[in-house]
Design a protein around this motif. Structure first.
Motif, PDB file in Angstrom:
ATOM      1  N   LEU A 183      -1.826   6.721 -10.477  1.00 45.84           N
ATOM      2  CA  LEU A 183      -0.754   6.021  -9.779  1.00 45.84           C
ATOM      3  C   LEU A 183       0.496   5.923 -10.659  1.00 45.84           C
ATOM      4  N   LYS A 184       0.320   5.619 -11.934  1.00 42.96           N
ATOM      5  CA  LYS A 184       1.458   5.561 -12.861  1.00 42.96           C
ATOM      6  C   LYS A 184       2.150   6.921 -12.945  1.00 42.96           C
ATOM      7  N   ASN A 185       1.347   7.982 -13.010  1.00 44.25           N
ATOM      8  CA  ASN A 185       1.920   9.333 -13.045  1.00 44.25           C
ATOM      9  C   ASN A 185       2.662   9.645 -11.755  1.00 44.25           C
ATOM     10  N   ALA A 186       2.089   9.243 -10.624  1.00 42.64           N
ATOM     11  CA  ALA A 186       2.731   9.493  -9.334  1.00 42.64           C
ATOM     12  C   ALA A 186       4.072   8.778  -9.251  1.00 42.64           C
ATOM     13  N   ILE A 187       4.137   7.549  -9.706  1.00 42.70           N
ATOM     14  CA  ILE A 187       5.392   6.784  -9.685  1.00 42.70           C
ATOM     15  C   ILE A 187       6.424   7.437 -10.589  1.00 42.70           C
ATOM     16  N   ALA A 188       6.000   7.861 -11.773  1.00 40.41           N
ATOM     17  CA  ALA A 188       6.922   8.527 -12.698  1.00 40.41           C
ATOM     18  C   ALA A 188       7.440   9.834 -12.091  1.00 40.41           C
ATOM     19  N   LEU A 244       6.867  14.873  -2.274  1.00 41.37           N
ATOM     20  CA  LEU A 244       5.715  14.009  -2.055  1.00 41.37           C
ATOM     21  C   LEU A 244       4.427  14.816  -1.989  1.00 41.37           C
ATOM     22  N   MET A 245       4.490  16.005  -1.412  1.00 39.83           N
ATOM     23  CA  MET A 245       3.302  16.854  -1.328  1.00 39.83           C
ATOM     24  C   MET A 245       2.841  17.273  -2.731  1.00 39.83           C
ATOM     25  N   GLN A 246       3.786  17.607  -3.604  1.00 42.36           N
ATOM     26  CA  GLN A 246       3.424  17.981  -4.975  1.00 42.36           C
ATOM     27  C   GLN A 246       2.792  16.792  -5.708  1.00 42.36           C
ATOM     28  N   ILE A 247       3.352  15.621  -5.504  1.00 40.61           N
ATOM     29  CA  ILE A 247       2.807  14.416  -6.149  1.00 40.61           C
ATOM     30  C   ILE A 247       1.385  14.171  -5.660  1.00 40.61           C
ATOM     31  N   ASP A 294      -3.530  13.067  -6.518  1.00 44.23           N
ATOM     32  CA  ASP A 294      -4.462  12.618  -5.486  1.00 44.23           C
ATOM     33  C   ASP A 294      -4.108  11.216  -4.993  1.00 44.23           C
ATOM     34  N   ILE A 295      -2.836  10.850  -5.081  1.00 44.80           N
ATOM     35  CA  ILE A 295      -2.340   9.581  -4.557  1.00 44.80           C
ATOM     36  C   ILE A 295      -1.640   9.876  -3.236  1.00 44.80           C
ATOM     37  N   SER A 296      -2.040   9.188  -2.169  1.00 47.84           N
ATOM     38  CA  SER A 296      -1.445   9.439  -0.862  1.00 47.84           C
ATOM     39  C   SER A 296      -0.026   8.879  -0.802  1.00 47.84           C
ATOM     40  N   LYS A 297       0.739   9.370   0.171  1.00 47.61           N
ATOM     41  CA  LYS A 297       2.115   8.900   0.345  1.00 47.61           C
ATOM     42  C   LYS A 297       2.136   7.400   0.627  1.00 47.61           C
ATOM     43  N   SER A 298       1.215   6.929   1.450  1.00 47.83           N
ATOM     44  CA  SER A 298       1.224   5.506   1.801  1.00 47.83           C
ATOM     45  C   SER A 298       0.932   4.628   0.586  1.00 47.83           C
ATOM     46  N   ILE A 299      -0.021   5.030  -0.247  1.00 53.20           N
ATOM     47  CA  ILE A 299      -0.317   4.261  -1.467  1.00 53.20           C
ATOM     48  C   ILE A 299       0.880   4.288  -2.407  1.00 53.20           C
ATOM     49  N   LEU A 300       1.514   5.444  -2.534  1.00 53.43           N
ATOM     50  CA  LEU A 300       2.680   5.565  -3.405  1.00 53.43           C
ATOM     51  C   LEU A 300       3.805   4.659  -2.925  1.00 53.43           C
ATOM     52  N   SER A 326       3.020   0.991  -3.467  1.00 51.32           N
ATOM     53  CA  SER A 326       3.131   0.658  -4.890  1.00 51.32           C
ATOM     54  C   SER A 326       4.581   0.567  -5.321  1.00 51.32           C
ATOM     55  N   LEU A 327       5.404   1.491  -4.832  1.00 49.97           N
ATOM     56  CA  LEU A 327       6.824   1.453  -5.153  1.00 49.97           C
ATOM     57  C   LEU A 327       7.458   0.199  -4.589  1.00 49.97           C
ATOM     58  N   ASN A 328       7.090  -0.149  -3.393  1.00 50.23           N
ATOM     59  CA  ASN A 328       7.638  -1.337  -2.738  1.00 50.23           C
ATOM     60  C   ASN A 328       7.244  -2.603  -3.477  1.00 50.23           C
ATOM     61  N   SER A 329       6.006  -2.692  -3.943  1.00 50.88           N
ATOM     62  CA  SER A 329       5.560  -3.893  -4.660  1.00 50.88           C
ATOM     63  C   SER A 329       6.222  -3.996  -6.034  1.00 50.88           C
ATOM     64  N   VAL A 330       6.470  -2.871  -6.688  1.00 52.58           N
ATOM     65  CA  VAL A 330       7.128  -2.870  -7.998  1.00 52.58           C
ATOM     66  C   VAL A 330       8.583  -3.311  -7.855  1.00 52.58           C
TER      67      VAL A 330
END
Length: 55
Positions: free
Chosen positions: A17-22, A31-34, A39-45, A48-52
């Protein structure tokens, strides 16, 4: 042993998740590459971005 394996999996998920955010913030990845690389879905990403952003 099962508990240690569970914590190891959680740590890997957090690192992914940290790697996906970075990757998202870098602006170099779609988003597809991430999703494919972390293996982090768009919705989880997005959740997570919204909560940060609201901390």
């Amino acid at each position: 042993m099962a508990i240690n394996g569970h914590f190891k999996m959680m740590k890997m998920a957090i690192n992914n998740l940290k790697n996906a955010i970075a990757m998202y913030h870098s602006g170099y990845f779609t988003l597809m590459q991430i999703k494919e690389q972390t293996d982090i879905s768009k919705s989880i990403l997005y959740r997570s971005l919204n909560s940060v952003e609201h901390q």
